[in-house]
Design an enzyme around this catalytic site. Structure first.
Site, mmCIF file in Angstrom:
data_model
loop_
_atom_site.group_PDB
_atom_site.id
_atom_site.type_symbol
_atom_site.label_atom_id
_atom_site.label_comp_id
_atom_site.label_asym_id
_atom_site.label_seq_id
_atom_site.Cartn_x
_atom_site.Cartn_y
_atom_site.Cartn_z
ATOM 1 N N HIS A 142 19.706 51.671 55.544
ATOM 2 C CA HIS A 142 20.668 51.969 56.623
ATOM 3 C C HIS A 142 21.358 53.367 56.212
ATOM 4 O O HIS A 142 20.658 53.498 57.427
ATOM 5 C CB HIS A 142 21.705 50.851 56.672
ATOM 6 C CG HIS A 142 22.961 51.335 57.535
ATOM 7 N ND1 HIS A 142 23.311 50.728 59.120
ATOM 8 C CD2 HIS A 142 23.819 52.324 58.317
ATOM 9 C CE1 HIS A 142 23.985 51.299 59.586
ATOM 10 N NE2 HIS A 142 24.009 52.430 59.411
ATOM 11 N N GLU A 143 21.958 53.595 55.233
ATOM 12 C CA GLU A 143 22.398 54.849 55.089
ATOM 13 C C GLU A 143 20.777 55.888 54.798
ATOM 14 O O GLU A 143 21.158 57.053 55.365
ATOM 15 C CB GLU A 143 23.566 54.620 53.498
ATOM 16 C CG GLU A 143 24.603 54.098 54.075
ATOM 17 C CD GLU A 143 25.418 54.512 54.698
ATOM 18 O OE1 GLU A 143 24.819 55.815 55.456
ATOM 19 O OE2 GLU A 143 25.878 53.431 55.832
ATOM 20 N N HIS A 146 19.686 56.864 58.139
ATOM 21 C CA HIS A 146 20.856 58.293 59.063
ATOM 22 C C HIS A 146 20.328 59.651 58.013
ATOM 23 O O HIS A 146 20.433 60.143 58.625
ATOM 24 C CB HIS A 146 22.125 57.878 58.627
ATOM 25 C CG HIS A 146 22.576 56.730 59.125
ATOM 26 N ND1 HIS A 146 22.617 56.532 60.668
ATOM 27 C CD2 HIS A 146 23.911 56.001 58.517
ATOM 28 C CE1 HIS A 146 23.608 55.799 60.482
ATOM 29 N NE2 HIS A 146 23.465 55.619 59.924
ATOM 30 N N GLU A 222 24.049 53.620 64.956
ATOM 31 C CA GLU A 222 23.804 52.592 63.431
ATOM 32 C C GLU A 222 23.353 51.389 64.375
ATOM 33 O O GLU A 222 22.745 50.788 63.649
ATOM 34 C CB GLU A 222 25.846 52.225 63.982
ATOM 35 C CG GLU A 222 27.085 53.021 63.789
ATOM 36 C CD GLU A 222 26.832 53.838 62.333
ATOM 37 O OE1 GLU A 222 26.175 52.459 61.240
ATOM 38 O OE2 GLU A 222 26.515 54.584 61.483
#
Length: 317
Positions: A142-143, A146, A222
């Protein structure tokens, strides 16, 4: 977006472009309004505003790590953490970011930096203590999403508008309490409203616009990172489990500790809110239920049930 194996999201690209365009327009409007209200200071404020935006962009990773009292760790200090990130970066075909750990019991993670080559992924000791290896992989994917999508950079620059508005508010308060002059900074001419009042009103408008724009982008990014990370690892159930566990554990953290970390909420994988706060209504993140619902759809696309089991007869891809 950089060329990686993370799925592309045209909706995210469109939102980032729109937010940067509108914030640029707000900045120009701010300078024009101040040229009318305080002609002697408009250029100075414009230069300061650009300086703030540049500093936010250039030092974003350093500032974020200091805010969380985190430090970079080497592969020798955190071999398992580095190993997972190495594997995910290879899968995603992207540069490896620096790795940091924040020594706090609050379970969370974030990514920041001005480019994929100058980025850092940070996890807390609280999240390392609570999540399984597969759950941590989902969080780190997930990070990294980004970083690959560069939405961290846009969020960092977008937050500059709020900082500039805060500077204006403090300047206006200073003028109010110490006898600021009229709207043109001349104490001998009282033909218009005092400049501190004009500055205060302008700063409130700037803050309101930046608040709406950053929330519009933040919630979508997100969801995009959840989806991109789940498709990269092919394990949406692991990320769903991690998000559920993180949200539940954050609710048990003392409110005082949560408040000290709330300046980083826009960058965390889950906001430092206990769920009972009014602030949760204006959260930078979508509700947990919405995130889990999306991950369930990803599971359906992959032909894997969200509980992590195996498809029954006739249910495979």
């Amino acid at each position: 977006m950089s060329s990686t194996r993370f799925i592309r999201d045209t909706g995210l690209t469109a939102r980032m472009t729109l937010v940067m365009f509108l914030l640029g327009a707000v900045f120009v409007g701010l300078v024009v309004a101040l040229m009318y209200a305080m002609p002697g200071y408009a250029v100075l404020i414009g230069v300061i505003g650009l300086g703030v935006a540049w500093a936010q962009w250039y030092f974003s990773d350093t500032v974020a790590l200091k805010a969380m009292r985190a430090r970079e760790v080497t592969p020798e200090e955190a071999p398992e953490l580095h190993g997972v990130i190495d594997r995910l970066c290879t899968m995603a075909d992207m540069p490896k970011p620096r790795v940091a750990i924040a020594y706090t019991d609050m379970p969370n993670a974030f990514a920041t930096g001005r480019s994929p080559q100058r980025s850092v992924v940070c996890v807390t000791t609280g999240i390392l203590d609570r999540l399984t290896a597969e759950e941590m992989e989902g969080v780190l994917a997930h990070e990294l999403s980004h970083v690959a999508h560069r939405d961290v950079l846009v969020m960092t620059l977008a937050s500059s508008a709020g900082i500039i508005a805060g500077m204006l508010t403090r300047s206006a308060q200073y003028g109010m309490f110490f006898g600021g002059g009229d709207r043109r900074g001349n104490n001998n001419d009282n033909s218009g409203p005092p400049f501190w009042l004009v500055a205060l009103l302008i700063s409130l408008v700037v803050y309101a616009i930046s608040f709406v724009l950053t929330r519009m982008l933040s919630r979508y990014r997100e969801l995009c990172a959840d989806r991109s990370g789940a498709f990269l690892t092919q394990k949406p159930s692991a990320l769903a489990s991690a998000l559920t566990k993180i949200s539940g554990e954050i609710a048990t953290i003392p409110t005082k500790d949560l408040r000290s970390a709330q300046t980083m909420n826009a960058f965390f994988i889950a906001p430092a809110l206990n769920g009972q706060s009014l602030a949760s209504v204006f959260s930078t993140h979508p509700p947990l239920a919405q995130r889990l619902e999306q991950l369930a759809r990803v599971s359906a696309e992959l032909g894997r049930p969200l509980d992590g089991g195996f498809p029954g007869p006739g249910l495979g891809r």
